[in-house]
Design an enzyme around this catalytic site. Structure first.
Site, PDB file in Angstrom:
ATOM      1  N   ASP A  15       1.108  -1.154  -0.093  1.00 49.20           N
ATOM      2  CA  ASP A  15      -0.081   0.095  -0.106  1.00 49.20           C
ATOM      3  C   ASP A  15       0.826   1.091   0.049  1.00 49.20           C
ATOM      4  OD1 ASP A  15      -1.659   2.188   0.642  1.00 49.20           O
ATOM      5  OD2 ASP A  15      -2.796   1.217   2.387  1.00 49.20           O
ATOM      6  N   VAL A  38      -6.176   4.761  -5.766  1.00 49.79           N
ATOM      7  CA  VAL A  38      -4.876   5.361  -4.899  1.00 49.79           C
ATOM      8  C   VAL A  38      -5.058   6.661  -4.610  1.00 49.79           C
ATOM      9  CG1 VAL A  38      -3.497   5.638  -6.787  1.00 49.79           C
ATOM     10  CG2 VAL A  38      -2.050   4.930  -4.826  1.00 49.79           C
ATOM     11  N   ASP A  39      -5.697   7.428  -5.358  1.00 54.14           N
ATOM     12  CA  ASP A  39      -5.850   9.053  -5.010  1.00 54.14           C
ATOM     13  C   ASP A  39      -6.605   9.077  -3.666  1.00 54.14           C
ATOM     14  OD1 ASP A  39      -5.942  11.613  -5.209  1.00 54.14           O
ATOM     15  OD2 ASP A  39      -7.482  11.661  -6.978  1.00 54.14           O
ATOM     16  N   SER A 127      -2.553   5.015 -13.908  1.00 52.34           N
ATOM     17  CA  SER A 127      -3.466   4.730 -14.990  1.00 52.34           C
ATOM     18  C   SER A 127      -3.812   3.194 -15.054  1.00 52.34           C
ATOM     19  CB  SER A 127      -2.995   5.424 -16.414  1.00 52.34           C
ATOM     20  OG  SER A 127      -2.985   6.683 -16.589  1.00 52.34           O
ATOM     21  N   GLY A 129      -5.802   1.466 -13.091  1.00 55.99           N
ATOM     22  CA  GLY A 129      -7.035   1.240 -12.275  1.00 55.99           C
ATOM     23  C   GLY A 129      -8.140   1.590 -13.059  1.00 55.99           C
ATOM     24  N   TYR A 131      -8.357   4.394 -14.700  1.00 51.41           N
ATOM     25  CA  TYR A 131      -8.107   4.972 -16.035  1.00 51.41           C
ATOM     26  C   TYR A 131      -8.021   3.787 -17.001  1.00 51.41           C
ATOM     27  CZ  TYR A 131      -8.463   9.860 -14.484  1.00 51.41           C
ATOM     28  OH  TYR A 131      -8.781  10.858 -13.995  1.00 51.41           O
TER      29      TYR A 131
END
Ligand code: ADP
Length: 175
Positions: A15, A38-39, A127, A129, A131
């Site tokens: 993580d 993740v954001d 990108s 995930g 995206y």
């Protein structure tokens, strides 16, 4: 200060919000105001000061949002690192299929990390995930771009932190 030798790139499962490095890279979106994946994890772990910094960036430098492929640093709130480097990956599901934009995320994040003075940096699979990019392609762009960068000389650790076995395997085989 310049390291004597560029560091070997590392790939680990884990993580990114728990990494003890100087800077973690956030796969943000143009709004800079948080999102999923993740954001969301970074904003939750960092606490409200990170969102406040991002709101200030929107008010000042980026009224229209952070463009795809660019990167900007903030503090890290309650995270065990000093900086978060926000970058916006191309959204394949929205037709952003240019791999150069993905490479630009890794390159500009590395440049921003070195600019603020970070010596160790952790990247997620930008990108890969929401995206919608294939993890193999993300691994290829990440490893080739970061591995080929002159900026590595300024760093002691560069770590790719991956969620899941498939993502780790893709990075390990590219490394
Ligand atoms: P994007 O919108 O750029 O695709 P996502 O956050 O949806 O970004 O996904 C990027 C990658 O980060 C995916 O491989 C996802 O599994 C992974 N991921 C999600 N949360 C974390 C986390 N806390 N630490 C590391 N990787 C994460």
């Amino acid at each position: 200060m310049t390291a004597s030798q560029p560091p070997p790139l590392e790939a680990v499962a884990g993580d990114i919000t728990t990494q003890r490095v100087d800077a973690v890279v956030n796969a943000a979106n143009t709004s800079l105001l948080g999102g999923g994946g993740v954001d969301g994890a970074i904003h939750r772990a960092a606490g409200p000061s990170l969102l406040a910094e991002c709101q200030e960036l929107r008010r000042t430098r980026y009224p229209a949002g952070l463009p795809v492929g660019e990167a900007v640093a903030t503090g890290a709130g309650d995270l065990p690192c000093r900086w978060v480097i926000h970058t916006v990956g191309p959204n394949r599901r929205a037709g952003q299929t240019d791999p150069a934009m993905l490479a630009s995320c890794f390159e500009s994040s590395l440049r921003e990390a070195v600019r603020v003075g970070a010596r160790s940096v952790a990247f997620p699979a930008i990108s890969a995930g929401i995206y919608g990019w294939d993890i193999e392609e993300v691994a290829r762009m990440a490893v080739d771009t970061v591995g080929g960068s002159d900026l590595l000389d300024h760093l002691s650790t560069v770590r790719f932190v991956l969620f899941g076995r498939e993502a780790l395997a893709a990075f390990e085989s590219r490394l």
